[in-house]
Design an enzyme around this catalytic site. Structure first.
Site, PDB file in Angstrom:
ATOM      1  N   GLU A 291       0.818  -1.211   0.000  1.00 38.34           N
ATOM      2  CA  GLU A 291       0.000   0.000   0.000  1.00 38.34           C
ATOM      3  C   GLU A 291       0.858   1.270   0.000  1.00 38.34           C
ATOM      4  OE1 GLU A 291      -1.454   1.334   3.867  1.00 38.34           O
ATOM      5  OE2 GLU A 291      -1.059  -0.673   4.589  1.00 38.34           O
TER       6      GLU A 291
ATOM      7  N   LYS B 129      -6.223   9.942   0.984  1.00 45.09           N
ATOM      8  CA  LYS B 129      -6.185   8.599   1.570  1.00 45.09           C
ATOM      9  C   LYS B 129      -7.330   7.810   0.947  1.00 45.09           C
ATOM     10  CE  LYS B 129      -6.697   6.377   6.103  1.00 45.09           C
ATOM     11  NZ  LYS B 129      -6.697   6.603   7.559  1.00 45.09           N
TER      12      LYS B 129
ATOM     13  N   VAL C 252      -5.191  -0.354   3.100  1.00 43.78           N
ATOM     14  CA  VAL C 252      -5.268  -1.803   2.897  1.00 43.78           C
ATOM     15  C   VAL C 252      -6.487  -2.136   2.024  1.00 43.78           C
ATOM     16  CG1 VAL C 252      -5.692  -4.021   4.019  1.00 43.78           C
ATOM     17  CG2 VAL C 252      -4.018  -2.436   4.993  1.00 43.78           C
TER      18      VAL C 252
ATOM     19  N   ASP D  45     -17.044   4.472  13.842  1.00 43.03           N
ATOM     20  CA  ASP D  45     -15.952   4.501  12.872  1.00 43.03           C
ATOM     21  C   ASP D  45     -15.407   3.086  12.739  1.00 43.03           C
ATOM     22  OD1 ASP D  45     -13.809   5.047  11.273  1.00 43.03           O
ATOM     23  OD2 ASP D  45     -12.881   6.512  12.607  1.00 43.03           O
TER      24      ASP D  45
ATOM     25  N   SER E  26     -13.260   0.715  10.077  1.00 41.93           N
ATOM     26  CA  SER E  26     -12.421   0.814   8.884  1.00 41.93           C
ATOM     27  C   SER E  26     -13.008   0.041   7.709  1.00 41.93           C
ATOM     28  CB  SER E  26     -11.030   0.274   9.182  1.00 41.93           C
ATOM     29  OG  SER E  26     -10.256   0.277   7.999  1.00 41.93           O
ATOM     30  N   ALA E  27     -12.916   0.655   6.531  1.00 36.92           N
ATOM     31  CA  ALA E  27     -13.340  -0.014   5.297  1.00 36.92           C
ATOM     32  C   ALA E  27     -12.442  -1.200   4.960  1.00 36.92           C
ATOM     33  CB  ALA E  27     -13.351   0.993   4.142  1.00 36.92           C
ATOM     34  N   ASP E  28     -11.311  -1.333   5.652  1.00 41.07           N
ATOM     35  CA  ASP E  28     -10.468  -2.529   5.468  1.00 41.07           C
ATOM     36  C   ASP E  28     -11.283  -3.801   5.726  1.00 41.07           C
ATOM     37  OD1 ASP E  28      -8.322  -0.831   5.095  1.00 41.07           O
ATOM     38  OD2 ASP E  28      -7.280  -1.375   6.955  1.00 41.07           O
TER      39      ASP E  28
ATOM     40  N   LYS F 197      -4.477  -2.879  14.374  1.00 45.20           N
ATOM     41  CA  LYS F 197      -3.792  -1.775  15.069  1.00 45.20           C
ATOM     42  C   LYS F 197      -4.376  -1.601  16.470  1.00 45.20           C
ATOM     43  CE  LYS F 197      -3.759   1.450  11.816  1.00 45.20           C
ATOM     44  NZ  LYS F 197      -4.072   0.727  10.579  1.00 45.20           N
TER      45      LYS F 197
HETATM   46  N1  PSU Z   1      -0.443  -0.124   9.194  1.00 46.03           N
HETATM   47  C1  PSU Z   1       0.489   0.724   9.690  1.00 46.03           C
HETATM   48  N2  PSU Z   1       0.345   2.063   9.449  1.00 46.03           N
HETATM   49  C2  PSU Z   1      -0.721   2.560   8.724  1.00 46.03           C
HETATM   50  C3  PSU Z   1      -1.712   1.662   8.223  1.00 46.03           C
HETATM   51  C4  PSU Z   1      -1.521   0.315   8.485  1.00 46.03           C
HETATM   52  O1  PSU Z   1       1.441   0.297  10.345  1.00 46.03           O
HETATM   53  O2  PSU Z   1      -0.808   3.787   8.534  1.00 46.03           O
HETATM   54  C5  PSU Z   1      -2.895   2.219   7.420  1.00 46.03           C
HETATM   55  C6  PSU Z   1      -3.408   1.203   6.391  1.00 46.03           C
HETATM   56  O3  PSU Z   1      -3.428   1.842   5.138  1.00 46.03           O
HETATM   57  C7  PSU Z   1      -4.824   0.903   6.840  1.00 46.03           C
HETATM   58  C8  PSU Z   1      -5.201   2.226   7.433  1.00 46.03           C
HETATM   59  O4  PSU Z   1      -5.651   0.507   5.771  1.00 46.03           O
HETATM   60  O5  PSU Z   1      -4.050   2.544   8.209  1.00 46.03           O
HETATM   61  C9  PSU Z   1      -6.481   2.164   8.248  1.00 46.03           C
HETATM   62  O6  PSU Z   1      -7.007   3.459   8.361  1.00 46.03           O
HETATM   63  P1  PSU Z   1      -8.508   3.678   8.884  1.00 46.03           P
HETATM   64  O7  PSU Z   1      -8.473   3.257  10.336  1.00 46.03           O
HETATM   65  O8  PSU Z   1      -8.758   5.166   8.733  1.00 46.03           O
HETATM   66  O9  PSU Z   1      -9.398   2.849   8.029  1.00 46.03           O
HETATM   67 MN    MN Z   2     -12.124   5.184   9.766  1.00 47.21          MN
END
Ligand code: PSU
Ligand code: MN
Length: 295
Positions: A25, A84, A104, A136, A138-140, A157
């Site tokens: 990514e 993003k 992701v 919230d 994540s769309a992941d 995370k």
């Molecule tokens: N893993 C990391 N650092 C990051 C991410 C993953 O160590 O910044 C990113 C990835 O791109 C993941 C995103 O898809 O964080 C998730 O963001 P959000 O919670 O806004 O969906």
């Molecule tokens: Mn989000």
């Protein structure tokens, strides 16, 4: 009209010859680290994929195209100003000619469009803590539910609600595989996570499980590999999440804010561990892809 998707010569040749290819990514390049660490992490991740015998395919949106396989000069264009891109954002970014860094979820969508099934990252996105209004998530997760792939990670995370995310992954039918561990790594921290749905110690077995899962109509498998250097920063994460709330960071801005806060307030320790685990996960993705290519 230019083609929507551009695949580099190296990646196209590897796909045609059914060799191992790993998607990487660009969100963590643009938004995951302060410059110049993002680009350095991306370059090191590509090297780790190659060392495992696979071809790296770093993905991002540039000049009206979804590009699969980036040069190092192109990687430099993923600055914090880049959009993003989750799955919903790819099309508008490409048509509007903006620079876009794939998450992701966004990476899975683009990779699937050209038949790439393996990727590496740091930690998967998930359900944010406190179930705020609006919630919230994540769309992941939604992307993992509908796209067949293997994601090598250090778990979910830990700035998120990990138990809630585990429940959602179960609901969505996403296997959570511990690579040489019985519990899911907590991103920076190797220990203390929830039990995985299966433990696997060998990449060939992992490749066979992925193939079997796909044959049964399953989609993404999340593989969790413990970080080599483990860091317990739970109290600092609490502080960082509270600071994000106080600063009014919402939506896509939350994760980069929290990561940035941690990098700043840990004297660079989280930055180092985060970078190393991303690079190691890219290498593991390469080894799984290579094992799959020789099944
Ligand atoms: N893993 C990391 N650092 C990051 C991410 C993953 O160590 O910044 C990113 C990835 O791109 C993941 C995103 O898809 O964080 C998730 O963001 P959000 O919670 O806004 O969906
Ligand atoms: Mn989000």
């Amino acid at each position: 009209m230019r083609d929507l998707i551009y695949v580099s010569d190296e990646v196209r040749a590897a796909l045609e010859e059914e060799r191992a290819v790993v998607a990487l990514e660009t969100t963590l390049v643009a938004h995951g680290f302060p410059a110049p660490d993002g680009v350095a992490t991306g370059v090191a991740s590509e090297a780790a994929v190659r060392a495992a015998g696979a071809v790296p395919a770093t993905i991002g949106v540039l000049d009206g195209q979804i590009r699969i396989g980036l040069t190092s000069a192109e990687l430099e264009r993923f600055t914090p100003k880049a959009r993003k891109l989750g799955p919903r954002d790819l099309a508008a970014c490409a048509v509007q000619g903006a620079v876009g860094a794939t998450t992701v979820g966004g990476t899975l969508v683009a990779a699937a469009a050209v038949g790439i099934r393996f990727m590496g990252t740091g930690g998967l996105g998930g359900v944010h803590r406190g179930f705020p209004t609006p919630p919230d998530v994540s769309a992941d997760l939604a992307a993992a539910a509908r796209i067949p792939a293997v994601i090598a990670s250090s778990g979910i995370k830990s700035l998120l609600d990990v138990p809630a995310t585990m429940e959602v992954l179960e609901t969505l039918g996403v296997p959570v595989i511990g690579y040489r561990t019985d519990t899911l790594p907590l991103f920076y921290d190797a220990a203390g996570g929830p039990p995985v749905s299966a433990r696997v110690d060998d990449v060939h077995e992992l490749a066979r499980i992925a193939e079997a899962h796909w044959r049964l109509g399953g989609n993404t498998l999340l593989v969790g590999r413990p970080p080599t250097e483990s860091l317990d920063v739970a109290p600092l994460i609490e502080e960082a999440v509270a600071a994000a709330l106080a600063a009014g960071a919402t939506g896509q801005a939350v994760t980069p804010f929290v990561l940035g806060f941690l990098h700043e307030h840990s004297g660079g320790e989280t930055r180092r561990v985060n970078r190393d685990l991303i690079v190691d996960n890219a290498g593991l993705a390469g080894a799984i892809a290579q094992a799959h290519a020789t099944l």
